[in-house]
Design a protein around this motif. Structure first.
Motif, PDB file in Angstrom:
ATOM      1  N   THR A 197       2.648  19.344 -23.567  1.00 36.50           N
ATOM      2  CA  THR A 197       2.947  17.560 -24.114  1.00 36.50           C
ATOM      3  C   THR A 197       3.445  16.727 -23.229  1.00 36.50           C
ATOM      4  N   ILE A 198       3.949  16.647 -21.760  1.00 33.91           N
ATOM      5  CA  ILE A 198       4.383  15.897 -21.134  1.00 33.91           C
ATOM      6  C   ILE A 198       2.952  14.829 -20.409  1.00 33.91           C
ATOM      7  N   ALA A 199       2.032  15.868 -20.500  1.00 30.64           N
ATOM      8  CA  ALA A 199       1.398  15.075 -19.754  1.00 30.64           C
ATOM      9  C   ALA A 199       0.358  14.441 -20.892  1.00 30.64           C
ATOM     10  N   ALA A 200       0.800  14.499 -22.020  1.00 34.47           N
ATOM     11  CA  ALA A 200       0.189  13.881 -23.256  1.00 34.47           C
ATOM     12  C   ALA A 200       1.225  12.657 -23.793  1.00 34.47           C
ATOM     13  N   VAL A 201       2.609  13.302 -23.307  1.00 35.01           N
ATOM     14  CA  VAL A 201       3.526  11.490 -23.065  1.00 35.01           C
ATOM     15  C   VAL A 201       3.259  10.750 -21.954  1.00 35.01           C
ATOM     16  N   ALA A 202       2.968  11.053 -20.912  1.00 35.62           N
ATOM     17  CA  ALA A 202       1.839  10.530 -19.873  1.00 35.62           C
ATOM     18  C   ALA A 202       1.002   9.652 -20.259  1.00 35.62           C
ATOM     19  N   THR A 203      -0.072  10.497 -20.929  1.00 40.08           N
ATOM     20  CA  THR A 203      -1.073   9.626 -20.808  1.00 40.08           C
ATOM     21  C   THR A 203      -1.369   8.325 -22.003  1.00 40.08           C
ATOM     22  N   LEU A 204      -0.063   8.683 -23.133  1.00 41.20           N
ATOM     23  CA  LEU A 204       0.707   7.505 -23.955  1.00 41.20           C
ATOM     24  C   LEU A 204       0.522   6.367 -23.127  1.00 41.20           C
ATOM     25  N   LEU A 205       1.803   6.705 -22.237  1.00 47.12           N
ATOM     26  CA  LEU A 205       2.641   5.362 -21.529  1.00 47.12           C
ATOM     27  C   LEU A 205       1.414   4.599 -20.593  1.00 47.12           C
ATOM     28  N   VAL A 206       0.409   5.819 -20.004  1.00 46.58           N
ATOM     29  CA  VAL A 206      -0.257   4.992 -19.356  1.00 46.58           C
ATOM     30  C   VAL A 206      -1.585   3.911 -19.978  1.00 46.58           C
ATOM     31  N   LEU A 207      -1.333   4.561 -21.241  1.00 45.23           N
ATOM     32  CA  LEU A 207      -2.620   3.956 -21.847  1.00 45.23           C
ATOM     33  C   LEU A 207      -1.660   2.210 -22.864  1.00 45.23           C
ATOM     34  N   LEU A 208      -0.735   2.516 -22.857  1.00 47.93           N
ATOM     35  CA  LEU A 208       0.952   1.509 -23.103  1.00 47.93           C
ATOM     36  C   LEU A 208       0.542   0.293 -22.634  1.00 47.93           C
ATOM     37  N   THR A 209       0.681   1.107 -20.785  1.00 48.50           N
ATOM     38  CA  THR A 209       0.555  -0.044 -19.819  1.00 48.50           C
ATOM     39  C   THR A 209      -0.287  -0.921 -19.816  1.00 48.50           C
ATOM     40  N   LEU A 210      -1.750  -0.184 -19.731  1.00 49.48           N
ATOM     41  CA  LEU A 210      -2.837  -0.998 -20.580  1.00 49.48           C
ATOM     42  C   LEU A 210      -3.560  -2.185 -20.819  1.00 49.48           C
TER      43      LEU A 210
END
Length: 257
Positions: A233-246
């Motif tokens: 789930t940590i990877a899922a959270v990190a992916t969401l943060l990366v997408l929001l940043t982009l």
């Protein structure tokens, strides 16, 4: 020919540096889609189970909301205080103002662990350990230098004769600041607000020192997940943060164009 060779060399080097910085971040995307219960690449098929776990887990959502509202409060407080400080030093423009500026940026120079230890010892005396107010106060102190630097950068481009003209026409100091200076440095103030929010949202070392159970931010939740049980789930959270940043970066680029 030599110039073309140098161009190719520097362009290749630039793309290699970009790849070195970006590729490790993008690795979390396939990991977040893994069909296993541990950190790793998908084995049999892509799965959204860890995203579903994030959006259905009250602890994850609660930590995310805490980081968001604390970040917004910190950004607001730091922006107001940092802007007032920067404008005051700009008006004074003497040696004392220069010393004050250097004192304010000290938190950037001090190692985070030293800062966190200082917060812990002082917050124990004040009774602010494991409180939202204690976290907000600590994050505001950490974010102030970023706001002041951003506002100072905008003030350097402001002609001092403009506020002087406003004062000569009868405007008070407060009216001059509100109607002349603040509109002129609005980009710097907005940049400082964004930097302050990012500093608060991403801060982890101080939170680990001054919180225990009652205050749970998203970085702390991720840290505890890595320490206790490595949950994808940590990877899922990190992916969401990366997408929001982009998305935020693309939005800013579109607005500028």
């Amino acid at each position: 020919m030599a110039r073309s060779t140098f161009q190719i060399f520097f362009q290749t080097g630039a793309w290699m540096i970009i790849a070195f910085l970006v590729l490790p971040i993008l690795v979390v995307i396939p990991i977040s889609l893994t069909d296993t219960s541990y950190i790793g690449l998908p084995k049999e098929a892509l799965s959204l189970q860890h995203y579903a776990n994030y959006f259905s887990d009250g602890d994850w959502l609660g930590a995310t909301w805490t980081s968001i509202w604390v970040g917004l409060v910190v950004a607001s407080c730091a922006t107001v205080l940092g802007t007032a400080f920067a404008i005051g030093c700009w008006f004074l423009s003497d040696r004392a103002a220069m010393v004050a500026r250097w004192v304010l940026i000290t938190p950037i120079l001090v190692p985070p662990v030293v800062q966190a230890l200082g917060f812990y010892r002082f917050w124990v005396v004040l009774g602010l350990i494991d409180t939202h107010f204690g976290v907000i106060l600590a994050h505001t102190l950490l974010a102030l230098p970023y706001v002041s630097i951003s506002v100072f950068a905008s003030l350097t481009n402001l002609d001092r004769n403009i506020p002087r003209a406003a004062r000569s026409l009868g405007a008070s100091v407060l009216q001059t600041v509100r109607a002349v200076i603040v509109p002129a440095i609005k980009p710097g103030i907005l940049s400082g607000f964004i930097f302050a929010f990012i500093v608060s949202f991403d801060e982890i070392v101080g939170v680990l020192f001054i919180t225990v159970r009652r205050v749970q931010t998203l970085p702390k939740m991720i840290w505890e997940g890595i320490q206790d049980n490595i949950d994808p789930t940590i990877a899922a959270v990190a992916t969401l943060l990366v997408l929001l940043t982009l998305l935020a970066t693309l939005f800013g680029a579109v607005r500028r164009s």
